[in-house]
Design a protein around this motif. Sequence first.
Motif, PDB file in Angstrom:
ATOM      1  N   SER A 171      54.921  25.883  22.588  1.00  0.00           N
ATOM      2  CA  SER A 171      53.677  26.653  22.495  1.00  0.00           C
ATOM      3  C   SER A 171      53.415  27.363  23.819  1.00  0.00           C
ATOM      4  N   THR A 206      41.343  26.415  18.868  1.00  0.00           N
ATOM      5  CA  THR A 206      41.147  24.975  19.056  1.00  0.00           C
ATOM      6  C   THR A 206      41.602  24.236  17.809  1.00  0.00           C
ATOM      7  N   GLY A 208      43.856  25.054  15.964  1.00  0.00           N
ATOM      8  CA  GLY A 208      45.315  25.051  16.007  1.00  0.00           C
ATOM      9  C   GLY A 208      45.856  23.803  16.677  1.00  0.00           C
TER      10      GLY A 208
HETATM   11  N1  LIG Z   1      43.368  20.364  24.569  1.00  0.00           N
HETATM   12  C1  LIG Z   1      44.215  21.390  24.404  1.00  0.00           C
HETATM   13  N2  LIG Z   1      45.441  21.353  24.973  1.00  0.00           N
HETATM   14  C2  LIG Z   1      46.324  22.387  24.821  1.00  0.00           C
HETATM   15  N3  LIG Z   1      46.037  23.508  24.122  1.00  0.00           N
HETATM   16  C3  LIG Z   1      44.826  23.595  23.521  1.00  0.00           C
HETATM   17  C4  LIG Z   1      43.866  22.543  23.621  1.00  0.00           C
HETATM   18  N4  LIG Z   1      42.785  22.908  22.901  1.00  0.00           N
HETATM   19  C5  LIG Z   1      43.041  24.106  22.402  1.00  0.00           C
HETATM   20  N5  LIG Z   1      44.264  24.547  22.754  1.00  0.00           N
HETATM   21  C6  LIG Z   1      44.844  25.834  22.392  1.00  0.00           C
HETATM   22  O1  LIG Z   1      45.858  25.643  21.423  1.00  0.00           O
HETATM   23  C7  LIG Z   1      46.835  26.672  21.590  1.00  0.00           C
HETATM   24  C8  LIG Z   1      48.102  26.278  20.892  1.00  0.00           C
HETATM   25  O2  LIG Z   1      47.892  26.426  19.494  1.00  0.00           O
HETATM   26  P1  LIG Z   1      48.424  27.731  18.718  1.00  0.00           P
HETATM   27  O3  LIG Z   1      48.173  27.462  17.263  1.00  0.00           O
HETATM   28  O4  LIG Z   1      47.898  28.973  19.309  1.00  0.00           O
HETATM   29  O5  LIG Z   1      49.965  27.628  19.080  1.00  0.00           O
HETATM   30  P2  LIG Z   1      51.279  28.316  18.594  1.00  0.00           P
HETATM   31  O6  LIG Z   1      51.919  27.385  17.621  1.00  0.00           O
HETATM   32  O7  LIG Z   1      52.032  28.629  19.828  1.00  0.00           O
HETATM   33  O8  LIG Z   1      50.902  29.679  17.937  1.00  0.00           O
HETATM   34  P3  LIG Z   1      51.088  30.291  16.488  1.00  0.00           P
HETATM   35  O9  LIG Z   1      50.044  29.615  15.624  1.00  0.00           O
HETATM   36  O10 LIG Z   1      50.838  31.750  16.671  1.00  0.00           O
HETATM   37  O11 LIG Z   1      52.471  29.980  16.032  1.00  0.00           O
HETATM   38  C9  LIG Z   1      46.959  26.805  23.090  1.00  0.00           C
HETATM   39  O12 LIG Z   1      47.462  28.044  23.479  1.00  0.00           O
HETATM   40  C10 LIG Z   1      45.510  26.569  23.561  1.00  0.00           C
HETATM   41  O13 LIG Z   1      44.851  27.811  23.731  1.00  0.00           O
END
Ligand SMILES: Nc1ncnc2c1ncn2[C@@H]1O[C@H](COP(=O)(O)OP(=O)(O)OP(=O)(O)O)[C@@H](O)[C@H]1O
Length: 245
Positions: A171, A206, A208
């Motif tokens: 990520s 979040t 996510g």
């Molecule tokens: N406690 C936390 N620790 C780490 N990341 C967090 C936290 N809370 C929220 N996040 C967010 O979660 C994001 C990761 O989830 P996201 O769904 O965007 O990831 P991804 O799998 O890389 O993307 P996509 O859904 O586009 O494939 C991070 O970039 C961050 O902004």
Amino acid sequence: MSSPTVLKLGGSVVTDKDAPETVDDERLAALADAVAGHDGPLVVVHGGGSFGHHHASAHGVSRTEGSGDPAAARGIAGAMEDLNRAVVGALADAGAPAVPVHPFSLAARDADGDLSLPAGSVATMLDEGFVPVLHGDVVAHAGEGVTILSGDELVVALAASLGAERVGLCSAVPGVLDADGAVVPRIGAFDEVADALGGSDSTDVTGGMAAKVRELLALDAPAYVFDADAVAEFLAGGEPGTRID
Ligand SMILES: Nc1ncnc2c1ncn2[C@@H]1O[C@H](COP(=O)(O)OP(=O)(O)OP(=O)(O)O)[C@@H](O)[C@H]1O
Ligand SMILES: C=C(C)CCOP(=O)(O)O
């Protein structure tokens, strides 16, 4: 077949999220080199990044809100096929035996939203030495038309049905972060990190990370959350970022 590794390349990692439908070619090439160096059965899943998500929101489609408009289904699925072609192409250029798998043609949700994902074709591809590359997509959903199937859901479903040995989520962050922004080395229960996940500045995503942690905790296999710099370490059997189990 021995137990495979399942690796998700986050959409925010393989695309430039600020520019619609733009692949981060340099980042993708570096990731592809790491994947091509892996020895053993491997399934790759990638997210939507700047390809799937804006089509999905333009058509008002989410994991729960569906659309019966075939043009919406084609638009979202088509954008994800474009990104998948780029990811498979980069992996192939790096020497990995990557082949595309489009989940819209495989999966379905029932009226309760429960996913069925027959994994026989993916298992046979692994047996034959291929690296199947799946992606977040639309999915036919009873009573809803199509809804969004996230890459994270695919990772969880495939890890369970293929009996994965290890699961990795690459990520934009180096791991699950605590309230002070430090990487939490290990999570064994959701309550341990619920406050940090709820308190993130990144309100949009979040859900996510919170959803990822919840779903990964339910798996038998250990799962790791790490950033692009740590993919090679993960694939070599290391324990980068946050271990969730
Ligand atoms: N406690 C936390 N620790 C780490 N990341 C967090 C936290 N809370 C929220 N996040 C967010 O979660 C994001 C990761 O989830 P996201 O769904 O965007 O990831 P991804 O799998 O890389 O993307 P996509 O859904 O586009 O494939 C991070 O970039 C961050 O902004
Ligand atoms: C938006 C689409 C089509 C895919 C979403 O997959 P994710 O980026 O893994 O959540």
